[in-house]
Design a protein around this motif. Structure first.
Motif, PDB file in Angstrom:
ATOM      1  N   CYS A   1       0.841  -1.188   0.000  1.00 53.97           N
ATOM      2  CA  CYS A   1       0.000   0.000   0.000  1.00 53.97           C
ATOM      3  C   CYS A   1       0.880   1.243   0.000  1.00 53.97           C
ATOM      4  CB  CYS A   1      -0.968   0.018   1.189  1.00 53.97           C
ATOM      5  SG  CYS A   1      -0.209   0.157   2.824  1.00 53.97           S
ATOM      6  N   THR A   2       0.341   2.322  -0.526  1.00 55.15           N
ATOM      7  CA  THR A   2       1.050   3.587  -0.588  1.00 55.15           C
ATOM      8  C   THR A   2       0.028   4.697  -0.693  1.00 55.15           C
ATOM      9  OG1 THR A   2       2.836   4.789  -1.723  1.00 55.15           O
ATOM     10  CG2 THR A   2       1.260   3.595  -3.119  1.00 55.15           C
ATOM     11  N   TYR A   3       0.477   5.941  -0.593  1.00 52.36           N
ATOM     12  CA  TYR A   3      -0.444   7.061  -0.793  1.00 52.36           C
ATOM     13  C   TYR A   3       0.287   8.229  -1.436  1.00 52.36           C
ATOM     14  CZ  TYR A   3       1.371   8.854   3.738  1.00 52.36           C
ATOM     15  OH  TYR A   3       2.170   9.286   4.768  1.00 52.36           O
ATOM     16  N   PHE A   4      -0.470   9.025  -2.191  1.00 55.03           N
ATOM     17  CA  PHE A   4       0.085  10.212  -2.838  1.00 55.03           C
ATOM     18  C   PHE A   4      -1.064  11.008  -3.434  1.00 55.03           C
ATOM     19  CE2 PHE A   4       0.480   6.451  -5.559  1.00 55.03           C
ATOM     20  CZ  PHE A   4      -0.237   6.806  -6.684  1.00 55.03           C
ATOM     21  N   ASP A   5      -0.777  12.275  -3.772  1.00 57.55           N
ATOM     22  CA  ASP A   5      -1.774  13.101  -4.449  1.00 57.55           C
ATOM     23  C   ASP A   5      -1.334  13.322  -5.897  1.00 57.55           C
ATOM     24  OD1 ASP A   5       0.203  15.034  -4.402  1.00 57.55           O
ATOM     25  OD2 ASP A   5      -0.807  16.330  -2.946  1.00 57.55           O
ATOM     26  N   HIS A   6      -2.054  14.195  -6.617  1.00 60.02           N
ATOM     27  CA  HIS A   6      -1.774  14.378  -8.042  1.00 60.02           C
ATOM     28  C   HIS A   6      -0.397  14.988  -8.287  1.00 60.02           C
ATOM     29  CE1 HIS A   6      -3.808  17.991  -6.506  1.00 60.02           C
ATOM     30  NE2 HIS A   6      -3.026  18.662  -7.317  1.00 60.02           N
ATOM     31  N   ASN A   7       0.151  15.720  -7.310  1.00 56.71           N
ATOM     32  CA  ASN A   7       1.474  16.302  -7.482  1.00 56.71           C
ATOM     33  C   ASN A   7       2.578  15.251  -7.521  1.00 56.71           C
ATOM     34  OD1 ASN A   7       0.848  19.267  -7.304  1.00 56.71           O
ATOM     35  ND2 ASN A   7       0.000  18.612  -5.350  1.00 56.71           N
ATOM     36  N   TYR A   8       2.323  14.096  -6.937  1.00 51.62           N
ATOM     37  CA  TYR A   8       3.331  13.038  -6.831  1.00 51.62           C
ATOM     38  C   TYR A   8       3.097  11.910  -7.825  1.00 51.62           C
ATOM     39  CZ  TYR A   8       7.101  12.655  -3.378  1.00 51.62           C
ATOM     40  OH  TYR A   8       8.310  12.720  -2.738  1.00 51.62           O
ATOM     41  N   LEU A   9       2.143  12.104  -8.735  1.00 41.34           N
ATOM     42  CA  LEU A   9       1.737  11.012  -9.615  1.00 41.34           C
ATOM     43  C   LEU A   9       2.883  10.443 -10.442  1.00 41.34           C
ATOM     44  CD1 LEU A   9      -1.794  11.957 -10.967  1.00 41.34           C
ATOM     45  CD2 LEU A   9      -1.069   9.667 -10.277  1.00 41.34           C
ATOM     46  N   SER A  10       3.684  11.295 -11.063  1.00 34.72           N
ATOM     47  CA  SER A  10       4.729  10.774 -11.948  1.00 34.72           C
ATOM     48  C   SER A  10       5.747   9.950 -11.173  1.00 34.72           C
ATOM     49  CB  SER A  10       5.415  11.914 -12.707  1.00 34.72           C
ATOM     50  OG  SER A  10       5.890  12.911 -11.821  1.00 34.72           O
ATOM     51  N   ARG A  11       6.102  10.395  -9.960  1.00 32.92           N
ATOM     52  CA  ARG A  11       7.008   9.611  -9.138  1.00 32.92           C
ATOM     53  C   ARG A  11       6.390   8.258  -8.795  1.00 32.92           C
ATOM     54  NH1 ARG A  11       7.366  14.923  -7.452  1.00 32.92           N
ATOM     55  NH2 ARG A  11       9.405  15.778  -6.842  1.00 32.92           N
ATOM     56  N   ALA A  12       5.132   8.315  -8.377  1.00 33.60           N
ATOM     57  CA  ALA A  12       4.474   7.099  -7.889  1.00 33.60           C
ATOM     58  C   ALA A  12       4.191   6.103  -9.007  1.00 33.60           C
ATOM     59  CB  ALA A  12       3.180   7.462  -7.168  1.00 33.60           C
ATOM     60  N   THR A  13       3.811   6.574 -10.186  1.00 31.93           N
ATOM     61  CA  THR A  13       3.568   5.631 -11.281  1.00 31.93           C
ATOM     62  C   THR A  13       4.877   4.955 -11.697  1.00 31.93           C
ATOM     63  OG1 THR A  13       3.655   7.481 -12.855  1.00 31.93           O
ATOM     64  CG2 THR A  13       1.473   6.726 -12.153  1.00 31.93           C
ATOM     65  N   LEU A  14       5.989   5.688 -11.631  1.00 32.20           N
ATOM     66  CA  LEU A  14       7.289   5.057 -11.881  1.00 32.20           C
ATOM     67  C   LEU A  14       7.591   3.994 -10.837  1.00 32.20           C
ATOM     68  CD1 LEU A  14      10.000   7.688 -12.915  1.00 32.20           C
ATOM     69  CD2 LEU A  14       9.006   5.875 -14.303  1.00 32.20           C
ATOM     70  N   MET A  15       7.321   4.321  -9.577  1.00 34.37           N
ATOM     71  CA  MET A  15       7.550   3.353  -8.501  1.00 34.37           C
ATOM     72  C   MET A  15       6.739   2.090  -8.740  1.00 34.37           C
ATOM     73  SD  MET A  15       6.036   1.918  -5.615  1.00 34.37           S
ATOM     74  CE  MET A  15       4.806   3.067  -4.975  1.00 34.37           C
ATOM     75  N   ILE A  16       5.465   2.269  -9.048  1.00 35.36           N
ATOM     76  CA  ILE A  16       4.583   1.120  -9.258  1.00 35.36           C
ATOM     77  C   ILE A  16       5.045   0.285 -10.445  1.00 35.36           C
ATOM     78  CG2 ILE A  16       2.235   0.473  -9.947  1.00 35.36           C
ATOM     79  CD1 ILE A  16       1.272   2.917  -8.252  1.00 35.36           C
ATOM     80  N   GLU A  17       5.397   0.952 -11.533  1.00 36.28           N
ATOM     81  CA  GLU A  17       5.877   0.231 -12.719  1.00 36.28           C
ATOM     82  C   GLU A  17       7.140  -0.573 -12.396  1.00 36.28           C
ATOM     83  OE1 GLU A  17       7.589   1.186 -17.216  1.00 36.28           O
ATOM     84  OE2 GLU A  17       7.135   2.817 -15.837  1.00 36.28           O
TER      85      GLU A  17
END
Length: 307
Positions: free
Chosen positions: A6-22
């Motif tokens: 599990c993780t959390y983030f808002d729209h400002n962190y999306l690019s970082r988080a989608t990279l992490m998930i990928e």
């Protein structure tokens, strides 16, 4: 054993988080539950429909925990986000059949599989990772011996008791400052080794490599893999990475000397900067609303370097 992240983030962190998930999905197909901290973040995630990702809207979590309402009103945005750290896994234990839940930060990037580290947990009820501060960062111990980037909880009495206590502590106090031996959601972890008899402290050197500990190690490439001393790099924690208004990404570098510095720069830092720039452009092109909504939460220097 059914395991989830599990993780959390808002729209400002999306690019970082989608990279992490990928990057994580290359090695582990376990479900990843994302607490979407803004409506725009939720909208974009639903449109992206990332494989193995389950979305938890913030309103859904807040409805389950009415005690969050006054905290949201009285704490700064970043402090409220820190407060949520134990609430998300607590919610998932109550609403899924997961036997083990691992919280991970959104600004990690995986270079190899975390499975060998999971396998080392044995019967541990909780697993956490130390900062392992280098000499250069020795004064940062006031922010906590352990880093919240990765916390694993098992569904048993000890694991749930640890999580419940953590939740109560963050409810009572969770601020972006050092005060009376506390700091945000992080320094509470210092007490866990004495509280949890089966706690696992993750000592793998390639686990949670970051600006605050790279100076401890020799970094090299062998057979195409980045090694931290003799441990493969599993994930790097890109805390304090900044995205300029023109989209340029700069991840901080810490001195680690000689050849290690060059390997870190060329095999870890620069490739991530390039990937993040590309991912940000991709998301902005597809979702123009993100451009108008960019108002990235600015962490304090202390939080940036230890979050």
């Amino acid at each position: 054993m059914k395991e989830v992240y599990c993780t959390y983030f808002d729209h400002n962190y999306l690019s970082r988080a989608t990279l992490m998930i990928e990057s994580l999905r290359r090695y582990d197909q376990s479900p990843i539950y994302v607490l979407a901290l803004s409506e725009l973040c939720e909208t974009v995630l639903r449109e992206l429909a990332l494989p193995n990702v389950e979305i938890v809207p913030l309103a859904q979590l807040e409805a389950a925990y009415p005690e969050l309402t006054p905290l949201k009103q009285s704490r700064k945005v970043v402090e409220y986000y820190f407060t949520l750290s134990p609430f998300l896994p607590h919610y998932l234990f109550a609403n899924t059949d997961a036997e083990r839940i691992t919280y991970i930060d959104g600004d990690l990037y995986f270079f190899s599989s975390p499975r060998p580290v999971f396998d080392s947990f044995g019967g541990a009820s909780v697993a956490i990772t130390p900062h392992r501060f280098s000499f250069e960062y020795r004064n940062h111990l006031i922010y906590g011996r352990f880093n919240v980037a990765w916390i694993t909880y098992r569904r048993n009495a000890e694991g749930l008791d640890c999580l419940n206590t953590y939740k109560a502590e963050c409810t009572a106090w969770c601020y972006d400052r050092v005060e009376d031996g506390k700091f945000g959601d992080q320094k509470y972890l210092d007490a866990w080794p004495g509280r949890c008899p089966t706690l696992k402290i993750i000592e793998h050197k390639g686990f949670n490599l970051a600006i605050w500990n790279v100076g401890n190690y020799m970094i090299r490439v062998k057979n195409g893999a980045v090694l931290i001393d003799d441990d493969p790099l599993i994930f790097y924690h890109f805390a304090s990475t900044q995205i300029a208004p023109d989209g340029t990404v700069r991840a901080p570098m810490s001195s680690c000397g000689g050849r290690s510095q060059a390997v870190l720069r060329d095999q870890v830092i620069r490739p991530y900067e390039q990937m993040l720039e590309k991912e940000r452009r991709r998301l902005l092109d597809r979702f123009p609303a993100l451009s108008a909504a960019q108002s990235e939460v600015r962490y304090s220097p202390a939080a940036q370097e230890t979050a």
